[in-house]
Scaffold this motif. Structure first.
Motif, PDB file in Angstrom:
ATOM      1  N   ASN A   5     -63.266 -91.756  28.144  1.00 12.21           N
ATOM      2  CA  ASN A   5     -64.529 -91.014  28.096  1.00 12.21           C
ATOM      3  C   ASN A   5     -64.895 -90.407  29.451  1.00 12.21           C
ATOM      4  O   ASN A   5     -66.037 -90.457  29.895  1.00 12.21           O
ATOM      5  N   CYS A  31     -67.538 -93.032  19.193  1.00 10.11           N
ATOM      6  CA  CYS A  31     -66.275 -92.281  19.104  1.00 10.11           C
ATOM      7  C   CYS A  31     -65.786 -92.029  20.525  1.00 10.11           C
ATOM      8  O   CYS A  31     -66.523 -91.475  21.347  1.00 10.11           O
ATOM      9  N   ASN A  32     -64.556 -92.429  20.828  1.00  9.13           N
ATOM     10  CA  ASN A  32     -64.059 -92.429  22.196  1.00  9.13           C
ATOM     11  C   ASN A  32     -62.852 -91.509  22.365  1.00  9.13           C
ATOM     12  O   ASN A  32     -62.113 -91.252  21.418  1.00  9.13           O
ATOM     13  N   ARG A  33     -62.691 -91.026  23.604  1.00  9.14           N
ATOM     14  CA  ARG A  33     -61.510 -90.245  23.958  1.00  9.14           C
ATOM     15  C   ARG A  33     -60.753 -90.985  25.055  1.00  9.14           C
ATOM     16  O   ARG A  33     -61.286 -91.254  26.130  1.00  9.14           O
ATOM     17  N   GLU A  35     -57.459 -90.738  27.438  1.00 11.95           N
ATOM     18  CA  GLU A  35     -56.461 -89.800  27.947  1.00 11.95           C
ATOM     19  C   GLU A  35     -55.324 -90.567  28.613  1.00 11.95           C
ATOM     20  O   GLU A  35     -55.564 -91.454  29.431  1.00 11.95           O
ATOM     21  N   CYS A  61     -61.248 -93.967  18.180  1.00 12.05           N
ATOM     22  CA  CYS A  61     -60.597 -93.566  19.433  1.00 12.05           C
ATOM     23  C   CYS A  61     -59.596 -92.452  19.181  1.00 12.05           C
ATOM     24  O   CYS A  61     -58.687 -92.588  18.355  1.00 12.05           O
ATOM     25  N   ASN A  62     -59.758 -91.340  19.907  1.00  8.39           N
ATOM     26  CA  ASN A  62     -58.835 -90.212  19.860  1.00  8.39           C
ATOM     27  C   ASN A  62     -58.011 -90.193  21.143  1.00  8.39           C
ATOM     28  O   ASN A  62     -58.556 -90.353  22.236  1.00  8.39           O
ATOM     29  N   PHE A  64     -55.545 -88.333  23.852  1.00 11.09           N
ATOM     30  CA  PHE A  64     -55.134 -87.049  24.423  1.00 11.09           C
ATOM     31  C   PHE A  64     -53.993 -87.325  25.384  1.00 11.09           C
ATOM     32  O   PHE A  64     -54.168 -88.020  26.396  1.00 11.09           O
ATOM     33  N   SER A  98     -56.917 -89.828  16.060  1.00 13.29           N
ATOM     34  CA  SER A  98     -56.232 -88.545  16.191  1.00 13.29           C
ATOM     35  C   SER A  98     -55.424 -88.579  17.479  1.00 13.29           C
ATOM     36  O   SER A  98     -55.732 -89.343  18.404  1.00 13.29           O
ATOM     37  N   THR A 100     -53.631 -85.772  20.257  1.00 12.67           N
ATOM     38  CA  THR A 100     -53.419 -84.406  20.723  1.00 12.67           C
ATOM     39  C   THR A 100     -52.414 -84.447  21.862  1.00 12.67           C
ATOM     40  O   THR A 100     -52.563 -85.236  22.801  1.00 12.67           O
ATOM     41  N   ASP A 267     -62.031 -81.210  26.765  1.00 14.89           N
ATOM     42  CA  ASP A 267     -63.032 -81.110  25.686  1.00 14.89           C
ATOM     43  C   ASP A 267     -62.748 -79.958  24.733  1.00 14.89           C
ATOM     44  O   ASP A 267     -63.100 -80.019  23.560  1.00 14.89           O
ATOM     45  N   VAL A 270     -59.782 -81.391  22.139  1.00 12.84           N
ATOM     46  CA  VAL A 270     -59.880 -82.622  21.347  1.00 12.84           C
ATOM     47  C   VAL A 270     -60.853 -82.404  20.190  1.00 12.84           C
ATOM     48  O   VAL A 270     -61.957 -81.923  20.393  1.00 12.84           O
TER      49      VAL A 270
END
Length: 270
Positions: A5, A31-33, A35, A61-62, A64, A98, A100, A267, A270
């Protein structure tokens, strides 16, 4: 390197080199990103620990991926393992909501990563780079250095688009030279070579040498992924035919007078 995040998670280890993972709970959202900026295999272990903690917290959790680890080991060859397959299985088992991936070197990545999507920021950077170069769309050229680049960037704006092909020694299969197979280099013009990955830079040295012989005045290189191994080659030398390299910070961040790092707008993708 892991970023949760927008916050870099410290890369810490115990004296015996086991990963020390501070609890990331205070950074967690509904909802988290997460990387992944791959620097070593330690990052894969740390990825597993952090994702399992997020699972315990019951949040989304997505993932990247700035650079897909092992993307060049995309098939079984002689005594080498098909390691991309196993890394993708590892990531699939972590069950991200997801995934990416930024410009994977091999299309096998999409076949192996369940539900993953690919993004091509180099195409978004193009207008910024040609402005910085003082690129003249009437006389200067975009150059694709091999078949892989041609397949990857078919949708580039069709300025003066040139294609190169590699010539290989029939016995050793090593690249011995390059030739222009499509397009024209106008004498005194500028060229921008575009590709996804640069290691030592030998392919781009050969491409640059050919473009100079064809009359190019200055040559720049735009790659998404730039390996530290570039410092072991001649691409960044003063007498290199490549005047400037544009790249993301997916694999390294070391400053050099010939390198300009480009911002990745995570941003946006994603």
């Amino acid at each position: 390197m892991l970023v949760l995040n927008g916050t870099l998670l410290e890369d810490l280890y115990f004296p015996n080199n086991e990963a020390f993972i501070p609890d990331p709970t205070k950074l967690v959202r509904t909802c988290n990103r997460l990387e992944l900026k791959y620097r070593s295999d330690n990052d894969l272990v740390r990825l597993m620990f952090v994702k399992r903690r997020l699972d315990e917290l019951g949040v989304l959790c997505n993932l990247f991926i700035w650079y897909m680890p092992y993307c060049r080991m995309d098939r079984k060859i002689d005594d080498r393992l098909f390691t991309l397959k196993y890394v993708c299985e590892f990531m699939n088992n972590l069950k991200f909501d997801s995934i990416t991936v930024v410009e994977p070197h091999s299309p096998a990545t999409l076949e192996l990563l369940t539900g993953a999507k690919v993004v091509y920021p180099s195409q978004d950077w193009l207008s910024q780079v040609i402005t910085d170069m003082g690129f003249d769309t009437d006389t200067d050229s975009l150059v694709l250095p091999d078949k892989g680049a041609l397949n990857r960037y078919r949708n580039l704006p069709n300025y003066n688009l040139c294609f190169l092909s590699k010539q290989r020694d029939p016995i050793t299969a090593k690249i011995s030279g390059m030739q222009l197979t499509n397009g024209q280099i106008i004498p005194g013009s500028k060229c921008l070579i575009i590709d996804d990955l640069c290691s030592r830079g030998s392919t781009f040295m050969l491409a640059g040498k050919l473009l100079k012989e064809l009359g190019a005045k200055s040559i720049s290189l735009l790659v998404t992924h730039l390996e530290r191994n570039v410092f072991t080659g001649q691409l960044l030398d003063a007498n290199s035919p490549i005047d400037k390299v544009y790249a993301s910070q997916s694999l390294m961040e070391e400053p050099h007078e010939k390198i300009q790092y480009l911002e990745m707008e995570v941003d946006r993708y994603v």
